[in-house]
Scaffold this motif. Structure first.
Motif, PDB file in Angstrom:
ATOM      1  N   LEU A 170       0.833  -1.200   0.000  1.00 24.63           N
ATOM      2  CA  LEU A 170       0.000   0.000   0.000  1.00 24.63           C
ATOM      3  C   LEU A 170       0.868   1.251   0.000  1.00 24.63           C
ATOM      4  CD1 LEU A 170      -2.917   1.106   0.194  1.00 24.63           C
ATOM      5  CD2 LEU A 170      -2.614   1.131   2.679  1.00 24.63           C
ATOM      6  N   GLY A 171       0.618   2.149  -0.958  1.00 24.22           N
ATOM      7  CA  GLY A 171       1.397   3.371  -1.067  1.00 24.22           C
ATOM      8  C   GLY A 171       2.718   3.192  -1.776  1.00 24.22           C
ATOM      9  N   GLY A 407     -13.146  -2.253  10.598  1.00 21.74           N
ATOM     10  CA  GLY A 407     -13.724  -1.439   9.537  1.00 21.74           C
ATOM     11  C   GLY A 407     -13.342  -2.002   8.187  1.00 21.74           C
ATOM     12  N   ASP A 408     -14.029  -1.577   7.150  1.00 18.30           N
ATOM     13  CA  ASP A 408     -13.731  -2.057   5.802  1.00 18.30           C
ATOM     14  C   ASP A 408     -12.416  -1.472   5.298  1.00 18.30           C
ATOM     15  OD1 ASP A 408     -16.070  -3.536   5.695  1.00 18.30           O
ATOM     16  OD2 ASP A 408     -17.233  -1.870   4.866  1.00 18.30           O
ATOM     17  N   ALA A 409     -11.621  -2.300   4.653  1.00 20.56           N
ATOM     18  CA  ALA A 409     -10.379  -1.848   4.023  1.00 20.56           C
ATOM     19  C   ALA A 409     -10.698  -1.434   2.590  1.00 20.56           C
ATOM     20  CB  ALA A 409      -9.333  -2.952   4.071  1.00 20.56           C
ATOM     21  N   SER A 410     -11.365  -0.293   2.454  1.00 21.59           N
ATOM     22  CA  SER A 410     -11.849   0.141   1.139  1.00 21.59           C
ATOM     23  C   SER A 410     -10.722   0.482   0.184  1.00 21.59           C
ATOM     24  CB  SER A 410     -12.775   1.357   1.300  1.00 21.59           C
ATOM     25  OG  SER A 410     -12.115   2.407   1.967  1.00 21.59           O
ATOM     26  N   TRP A 427      -8.076  -2.139  11.342  1.00 23.11           N
ATOM     27  CA  TRP A 427      -8.101  -2.088  12.803  1.00 23.11           C
ATOM     28  C   TRP A 427      -8.566  -0.701  13.214  1.00 23.11           C
ATOM     29  CZ3 TRP A 427      -5.815  -5.390  16.781  1.00 23.11           C
ATOM     30  CH2 TRP A 427      -5.738  -4.791  18.032  1.00 23.11           C
ATOM     31  N   MET A 428      -9.696  -0.634  13.901  1.00 24.69           N
ATOM     32  CA  MET A 428     -10.254   0.654  14.312  1.00 24.69           C
ATOM     33  C   MET A 428     -10.122   0.893  15.819  1.00 24.69           C
ATOM     34  SD  MET A 428     -11.138   1.477  11.300  1.00 24.69           S
ATOM     35  CE  MET A 428     -11.986   3.035  11.602  1.00 24.69           C
ATOM     36  N   ASN A 453       0.853   4.153  10.245  1.00 26.25           N
ATOM     37  CA  ASN A 453      -0.341   4.914  10.592  1.00 26.25           C
ATOM     38  C   ASN A 453      -1.631   4.101  10.576  1.00 26.25           C
ATOM     39  OD1 ASN A 453      -0.308   4.509   7.868  1.00 26.25           O
ATOM     40  ND2 ASN A 453      -0.900   6.582   7.302  1.00 26.25           N
ATOM     41  N   ARG A 454      -1.536   2.785  10.383  1.00 29.94           N
ATOM     42  CA  ARG A 454      -2.741   1.966  10.356  1.00 29.94           C
ATOM     43  C   ARG A 454      -2.382   0.496  10.559  1.00 29.94           C
ATOM     44  NH1 ARG A 454      -5.036   3.130   4.506  1.00 29.94           N
ATOM     45  NH2 ARG A 454      -4.209   5.192   5.034  1.00 29.94           N
ATOM     46  N   SER A 455      -3.376  -0.283  10.953  1.00 26.04           N
ATOM     47  CA  SER A 455      -3.188  -1.715  11.141  1.00 26.04           C
ATOM     48  C   SER A 455      -4.322  -2.464  10.474  1.00 26.04           C
ATOM     49  CB  SER A 455      -3.132  -2.070  12.633  1.00 26.04           C
ATOM     50  OG  SER A 455      -2.012  -1.479  13.256  1.00 26.04           O
TER      51      SER A 455
END
Length: 466
Positions: A170-171, A407-410, A427-428, A453-455
């Motif tokens: 990602l990214g 949450g959805d990994a849109s 992960w929220m 910045n996210r999991s």
């Protein structure tokens, strides 16, 4: 398909014309190599009658007919399907084939390609993301850097494809190529489930068709290898033979690894393997036939890899590992137990680890886990949690945990196809209050992938993770 099949099938190799034994795609020469591109022609699938007719013609005319060199001795086996008796192998086709091919395109192509991400900076970023992952113990190998991919085993490509690739890329990988990869990941997950509905099988077939067509558009005709073409037959293979994990080469490769351990020199390989195999089969009977000491019995068990049977506490098919300790619960833990009808007075016995259905789980305070993490789990109802406490109460084993909010990994969704990678969730955070469940409600482990910045929480397709 593994090359060992070819003498049995008596057909041409994958790199020859009509090299696919499941359909009549003739293949086309590109830069001196046979490729299997998508074109306007529609190539039908082979069937038993036509295959037998081609074998007869090839024998009479002494030439290859649509890739068939002649009859195979397998036709003498009653009810053996000469066409679908050789389904595509998930390990060689999907993992060591397409998944590894994609990695080489991204990291090993020339820097002028739009999908190239092989610069030292980007590889270093992916390496750091990979080595920071602490998979559950059900995953046989901890992640190694992508820069060491030439040493990766098939099981590592499996983990990379299903769990690590999308978050780690990602990214880094351009979005069109990342979404293209997500189609492949979703299709493979659907075909690797413990049980597959007709709806999932049809959806996987549509996703694979889209993936193969876009593969040619994104990476060009030179990349349309036999393995990429073989993907188009996977959905039908699953309908005939079951989920991909039920008929892959993984167990056979594992047995090959065991046989290699039997060998001590380079002479008489077959006899060495046979003698050692017979010896290991006879060892369990040795102690029953002869009056031997415990020392000899222990040595025989060590050679056989037999460990002593677990002698700890077992409650409702849940094995509690280690020695219990007497603890005083916090007010929040006591309130959660009382709220769920478990009245606890005084101290309780607490454990750090347990096993259920082959999965190991441990509490968040367990300090001996360094490169792996088993504190996250899935329940039978599909929710996910972080394990805080394992206690016994009135003959029951209870777990106290904090539910993980998902949450959805849109970012991995393909809006054009209306497809989402359902087994990877964002992960929220975790709920503040403790939840209580009987330990037998535990279902499986899950894989946590943490970026800066996210999991992400990745669910397993089945209980046969490699």
């Amino acid at each position: 398909m593994p090359q060992q099949e070819l003498p049995c099938k008596n057909t041409v190799q994958f790199n020859g014309y009509y090299g696919c034994s499941l359909c009549y795609h003739p293949g086309k020469v590109h830069s001196g190599v046979i490729k299997y591109p998508i074109d306007v022609a529609e190539y039908s699938e082979r069937n038993e009658e036509e295959m037998l007719a081609d074998m007869l013609t090839a024998t009479e005319e002494a030439r290859s007919v649509r890739g068939v060199k002649g009859p195979t001795p397998l036709v003498n086996i009653p009810h053996f399907p000469v066409v679908w008796g050789f389904p595509p192998d998930f390990m060689h086709c999907c993992l060591l084939g397409v998944t590894r091919q994609l990695a080489e395109l991204w990291f090993g192509s020339s820097s002028g390609e739009a999908f190239y991400i092989g610069s030292p900076t980007k590889i270093g970023l992916i390496d750091r993301r990979l080595v920071s992952i602490k998979p559950p113990s059900i995953v046989s190998r901890v992640p190694r850097p992508i820069s060491e991919r030439k040493y990766w085993k098939a099981s590592e490509w499996y983990n990379w494809l299903l769990f690590f690739s999308l978050p780690c890329l990602l990214g880094v990988l351009p979005q069109p190529y990342l979404l293209h990869l997500s189609i492949f990941v979703r299709a493979m997950f659907l075909l690797l489930q413990k049980s597959i509905s007709n709806e999932d099988g049809n959806m996987a077939d549509l996703l694979i068709t889209s993936f193969v067509c876009k593969f040619q558009l994104l990476y060009g005709t030179p990349s349309m290898t036999f393995n990429v073409h073989s993907l188009t037959h996977l959905a039908k293979s699953v309908k005939k033979w079951g989920p991909l994990w039920t008929h892959s080469c993984f167990p056979f490769e594992s047995c090959n690894g065991q046989i290699k351990k039997y060998l001590c020199g380079n002479k008489g390989i077959a006899l060495q393997a046979m003698h050692k195999f017979m010896l290991l089969k006879a060892l369990p009977l040795y102690g029953h036939i002869y009056n031997v000491s415990e020392r000899v019995t222990s040595h025989c068990n060590e050679m056989l890899g037999i460990t002593s049977k677990f002698k700890g506490v077992e409650i409702d098919d849940v094995q509690l590992l280690g020695n219990p300790i007497c603890v005083q619960l916090s007010d929040e833990e006591r309130f959660a137990l009382n709220f769920n009808g478990f009245i606890v007075d005084g101290n309780v016995e607490s454990f750090c680890r347990l096993r259920k259905n082959g999965f190991t789980f441990h509490t968040y305070t367990y300090s001996r886990a360094t490169v792996r993490s088993d504190k996250y789990f899935c329940l039978l109802n599909g929710s996910c949690g972080e394990l805080h406490r394992i206690i016994t109460h009135n003959g029951q084993c209870l777990i106290l945990y904090k539910e993980v909010l998902l949450g959805d990994a849109s970012e991995f969704d393909d809006q054009e196809l209306g497809m989402s990678v359902g087994h990877i969730k964002r992960w929220m955070g975790t709920q503040e209050n403790f939840q209580v469940r009987p330990a037998h409600h535990l279902s499986s482990s899950c894989v946590i992938v943490t970026l800066v910045n996210r999991s992400y929480v990745c669910f397993l397709p089945n209980h046969c993770v490699l």
